[in-house]
Design an enzyme around this catalytic site. Sequence first.
Site, PDB file in Angstrom:
ATOM      1  N   PHE A 140       4.414   0.398   3.036  1.00  0.00           N
ATOM      2  CA  PHE A 140       5.363   0.076   1.964  1.00  0.00           C
ATOM      3  C   PHE A 140       5.786   1.377   1.321  1.00  0.00           C
ATOM      4  O   PHE A 140       4.958   2.171   0.889  1.00  0.00           O
ATOM      5  CB  PHE A 140       4.767  -0.843   0.891  1.00  0.00           C
ATOM      6  CG  PHE A 140       5.791  -1.174  -0.170  1.00  0.00           C
ATOM      7  CD1 PHE A 140       6.700  -2.201   0.029  1.00  0.00           C
ATOM      8  CD2 PHE A 140       5.902  -0.414  -1.326  1.00  0.00           C
ATOM      9  CE1 PHE A 140       7.692  -2.481  -0.916  1.00  0.00           C
ATOM     10  CE2 PHE A 140       6.888  -0.687  -2.274  1.00  0.00           C
ATOM     11  CZ  PHE A 140       7.778  -1.721  -2.068  1.00  0.00           C
ATOM     12  N   ASP A 225       2.193   9.564   1.131  1.00  0.00           N
ATOM     13  CA  ASP A 225       2.843   8.783   0.072  1.00  0.00           C
ATOM     14  C   ASP A 225       1.749   8.320  -0.884  1.00  0.00           C
ATOM     15  O   ASP A 225       1.015   7.368  -0.614  1.00  0.00           O
ATOM     16  CB  ASP A 225       3.599   7.587   0.670  1.00  0.00           C
ATOM     17  CG  ASP A 225       4.350   6.793  -0.405  1.00  0.00           C
ATOM     18  OD1 ASP A 225       4.092   7.026  -1.604  1.00  0.00           O
ATOM     19  OD2 ASP A 225       5.175   5.933  -0.037  1.00  0.00           O
ATOM     20  N   LYS A 254       5.242   6.196 -10.053  1.00  0.00           N
ATOM     21  CA  LYS A 254       4.434   5.250 -10.834  1.00  0.00           C
ATOM     22  C   LYS A 254       3.698   5.924 -12.015  1.00  0.00           C
ATOM     23  O   LYS A 254       4.323   6.185 -13.026  1.00  0.00           O
ATOM     24  CB  LYS A 254       3.508   4.472  -9.904  1.00  0.00           C
ATOM     25  CG  LYS A 254       4.332   3.594  -8.945  1.00  0.00           C
ATOM     26  CD  LYS A 254       3.559   2.491  -8.261  1.00  0.00           C
ATOM     27  CE  LYS A 254       4.503   1.517  -7.572  1.00  0.00           C
ATOM     28  NZ  LYS A 254       4.463   1.544  -6.124  1.00  0.00           N
TER      29      LYS A 254
HETATM   30  C1  LIG Z   1       5.718   1.393  -5.257  1.00  0.00           C
HETATM   31  C2  LIG Z   1       5.710   2.286  -4.071  1.00  0.00           C
HETATM   32  C3  LIG Z   1       6.875   2.967  -3.649  1.00  0.00           C
HETATM   33  C4  LIG Z   1       8.217   2.720  -4.277  1.00  0.00           C
HETATM   34  O1  LIG Z   1       8.286   3.026  -5.622  1.00  0.00           O
HETATM   35  P1  LIG Z   1       9.454   2.381  -6.522  1.00  0.00           P
HETATM   36  O2  LIG Z   1       9.307   3.088  -7.831  1.00  0.00           O
HETATM   37  O3  LIG Z   1       9.187   0.914  -6.613  1.00  0.00           O
HETATM   38  O4  LIG Z   1      10.734   2.683  -5.838  1.00  0.00           O
HETATM   39  C5  LIG Z   1       6.754   3.830  -2.587  1.00  0.00           C
HETATM   40  N1  LIG Z   1       5.586   4.021  -1.946  1.00  0.00           N
HETATM   41  C6  LIG Z   1       4.454   3.387  -2.315  1.00  0.00           C
HETATM   42  C7  LIG Z   1       3.180   3.655  -1.579  1.00  0.00           C
HETATM   43  C8  LIG Z   1       4.484   2.481  -3.371  1.00  0.00           C
HETATM   44  O5  LIG Z   1       3.379   1.802  -3.699  1.00  0.00           O
END
Ligand SMILES: *Cc1c(COP(=O)(O)O)cnc(C)c1O
Length: 405
Positions: A140, A225, A254
């Site tokens: 994701f 990521d 985040k």
């Molecule tokens: C939440 C998330 C994203 C995307 O972040 P947004 O602020 O929702 O665009 C990308 N990678 C990971 C691993 C995430 O958990």
Amino acid sequence: MNTREFIEIEEKYGAHNYHPLDVVIDRAEGVWVYDVDGKKYLDCLAAYSAVNQGHCHPAIIKALKDQADKVTLTSRAFRNSQLPMLYKELSEMTGYPKVLPMNSGAEAVETAIKAARKWGYKIKGVDENKAEIIVCTNNFAGRTVTIVGFSTEEQYKDGFGPFSPGFKIVEYGNAQDLESAITPNTVAFMVEPIQGEGGVVVPPEGYLKKAFEICEKNNVLFIADEIQSGLGRSGKLFAFDYEGIKPHAVTIGKALSGGAYPVSAFLSNEEVMSVFNPGDHGSTFGGNPLGASVARAALKVLVDENLIEKSFELGNYFREKLKAVGSPHVKEIRGKGLFIGVELHQSAGGARRFCEALKDRGILCKETHDNVIRFAPPLVIKKEEIDWAMESIHEVLLMDVKVEA
Ligand SMILES: *Cc1c(COP(=O)(O)O)cnc(C)c1O
């Protein structure tokens, strides 16, 4: 207005692209949120780990308010007095010499994709438009068209094609599969050190280290990521720290702003970041002084309050308590730090009903996929608050279990 009335208005006028639990939050403080009917809940989701520092942390809100009174947006056409300090503090904290600021996590990932491709063409010497990026099953990385294009979740893609070419998918946790997928055109391997949305999936020990070595050997960028797993959530600054590696680049978001404002960033070494020249990439709001000031405060809270070590210790404690319940519904309890997944057996009837039952007892959790309950409270949670929650969690995990006489 009460909960029901707010929900009716939301359902009537809003797009139905989410299926939230029916709790309408009106205010929050630390680990606690309060709904419009005055009911109090312990937040065990922390906005998908964006509020690691706790809701409305006073130091972060102060930075937000103070900066809002000074200047909020300059655009990058001009410089501002907050961004340089964010660069310096983030670099010193993470050990990455270069930072590129964006807003949402998906934008940081898009930045990583652009950086990796351009690095491939300009530095590695891949032929124009041939660059390949390897990603994992069950990934994701956000919701842009390019990103959902390499998802293995059919629903995320359904109806949104055509998608960007140039991505290859390998099995998460399988280093052999990664090695076989690499070609001379491979520029990067992009991976979540712990998959969050995928269900708090921790790969086998040694996998990230092995994958990193394979990337090094093949002149492929290893991009972590850490948008969800990073900034203390896993009990280390980054989840990859458990394997002692230093990826070539990292995406964060985040918790970078403690949930007060959208701030994300792409971090890398000098060589990778050198591919960006003026005009190559940008964002009107990226690097704005309001976001930069909030992010500086959010990072400072992580350090000042020892939240990373707390996450490590309390995460172990929380998992031990969960294991002690011994529920026959539970297939596996996994995670690192306060990043915890409880996978239920198919026969348990889905995680949603457990989340609903927890909500009724004053604990907010969200199912990920059909059978996983994620426990990821703000890292400021206290041991006594975990103990308080465990009484209800214990009851709920044993729902419908027949006790032998
Ligand atoms: C939440 C998330 C994203 C995307 O972040 P947004 O602020 O929702 O665009 C990308 N990678 C990971 C691993 C995430 O958990």
